[in-house]
Scaffold this active site. Structure first.
Site, short mmCIF file in Angstrom:
data_model
loop_
_atom_site.label_atom_id
_atom_site.label_comp_id
_atom_site.label_asym_id
_atom_site.label_seq_id
_atom_site.Cartn_x
_atom_site.Cartn_y
_atom_site.Cartn_z
N LYS A 203 1.30 -0.98 -0.04
CA LYS A 203 0.40 0.32 0.10
C LYS A 203 0.81 1.24 0.12
O LYS A 203 1.44 1.27 1.01
CB LYS A 203 -0.73 0.30 1.32
CG LYS A 203 -1.67 0.78 1.32
CD LYS A 203 -2.75 0.95 2.08
CE LYS A 203 -3.91 2.31 2.51
NZ LYS A 203 -4.79 2.31 4.04
N LYS A 256 -2.20 -1.36 -4.48
CA LYS A 256 -2.52 -0.05 -3.77
C LYS A 256 -2.68 0.79 -4.51
O LYS A 256 -0.80 1.51 -2.93
CB LYS A 256 -3.84 -0.77 -2.59
CG LYS A 256 -4.77 0.97 -2.48
CD LYS A 256 -4.97 1.15 -1.16
CE LYS A 256 -5.89 1.95 -0.42
NZ LYS A 256 -6.30 1.71 0.46
#
Ligand code: PBG
Length: 332
Positions: A203, A256
């Site tokens: 992330k 992400k």
């Protein structure tokens, strides 16, 4: 032997829709899509200004929206709560309130749509008065520190409270070190060995989360998330995070954002055997929505192309705010 050189004509494989269908390498199906949904207390459904087409749903509105998505073929949702400021505390106690908004939302979905897969976000930012994913403590020089291991204790309680309420999958999005193993252990000890962990493995500290933080009013009060989320410049580090998550017992790995990180999706896909999820985040969504609203691009086509690109890069499943609309078009 003939000296005639045979003309190579790749276009033969594109000559009509049926042939193109035969040779198509990547397919998108409603079953691949995970629909992120925002929830709030009360009776009202509130459209989100920063994310056109999305709302913060009441529990009643949530159940109806999940029903609509299910009709379109979407089988999985992930929940993000907007928490009242009065419940935000330095130690985020509300994150594991068994009667909190998220547990009630899980129960409401499961009561109405038992076969829908409910995924929950495990992180403290909606609950923490500082707006960070972990516990914030100033160090001797006044610099804010996000305290890793104390945060993990709270995340474990949060994950268990979601499992008790009926979550199928918990998704730690906090990027603390060692949280996957700790959450696995906590779930197993409480008898939830069937609850899966979808780890936000890579992330990134991304500016593409802006509209989401607007939707939940969850932007950090001070500082940024760069001491826990990854530097957008780094790819090898994502592989290191992936091997740790595999070793710690994650069931699925997430990258992400998705669109600007297709190389990361591909390299984790090639390096591990676990299923890969990719999160097409709020900023990616908003850019498509805004350009389409101004008439510069075709929303349906660009949304579809963006998702096919993410699958082609190696994602098995995609979290996307387009889930319901795209699924409806895929089955129509
Ligand atoms: C926080 C969280 C964020 C998103 C999902 N979970 C925001 C952040 O890390 O600041 C972003 C999703 C999006 O932008 O669509 N734990």
């Amino acid at each position: 032997m003939s000296s005639r050189s045979i003309p190579i004509r790749p276009r033969r494989n594109r000559k009509n829709p049926a042939v193109r269908g035969l040779i198509r390498e990547t397919h998108l199906s409603p079953a691949d899509l995970i629909y992120p949904l925002f929830i709030q207390e009360g009776e009202d459904d509130t459209p989100i200004e920063s994310m056109p087409g999305c709302s913060r749903w009441s529990l009643k509105g949530l159940v109806a929206e999940v029903g609509e998505a299910k009709k379109a073929g979407v089988r999985s949702v992930v929940l993000f709560p907007a928490i009242d400021d009065s419940l935000k505390t330095p130690l985020a106690e509300e994150a594991y309130n068994p009667n909190g908004l998220v547990p009630r939302a899980i129960q409401a979905i499961k009561a109405a749509h038992p076969e829908v897969i409910v995924i929950t976000d495990v992180a403290l930012d909606p609950y923490n008065s500082e707006g960070h994913d972990g516990v914030v403590v100033p160090d001797a020089s006044g610099e804010l520190q996000i305290v890793n291991d104390h945060t993990i204790d709270i995340l474990c309680q949060q994950a268990v409270s979601h499992a008790v309420a009926g979550a199928d999958i918990v998704a730690p999005s906090d990027m603390m070190d060692g949280r996957v193993a700790a959450i696995r252990d906590a779930l197993d000890r409480e008898g939830f060995d069937g609850v899966s962990i979808l780890s936000y493995t890579a992330k990134y500290a991304s500016a593409y989360y802006g509209p989401f933080r607007g939707a939940l009013d969850s932007a950090p009060k001070a500082g940024d998330k760069k001491t826990y989320q990854m530097d957008p410049a780094n790819a090898r580090e994502a592989l290191r995070e992936a091997s740790l998550d595999v070793a710690e017992g994650a069931d699925m790995l997430m990258v992400k954002p998705a669109g600007p990180y297709l190389d990361i999706i591909r390299s984790i896909r090639d390096a591990t055997d676990l299923p890969i999820a990719a999160y097409q985040v709020s900023g990616e969504y908003l850019m498509i929505k805004s350009a389409a609203k101004d008439g510069w691009i075709d929303e349906e086509k660009v949304a579809m192309e963006s998702l096919i690109g993410i699958k082609r890069a190696g994602a098995d499943m995609i979290l996307t705010y387009f889930a319901k609309d795209v699924a409806a078009r895929l089955i129509s």
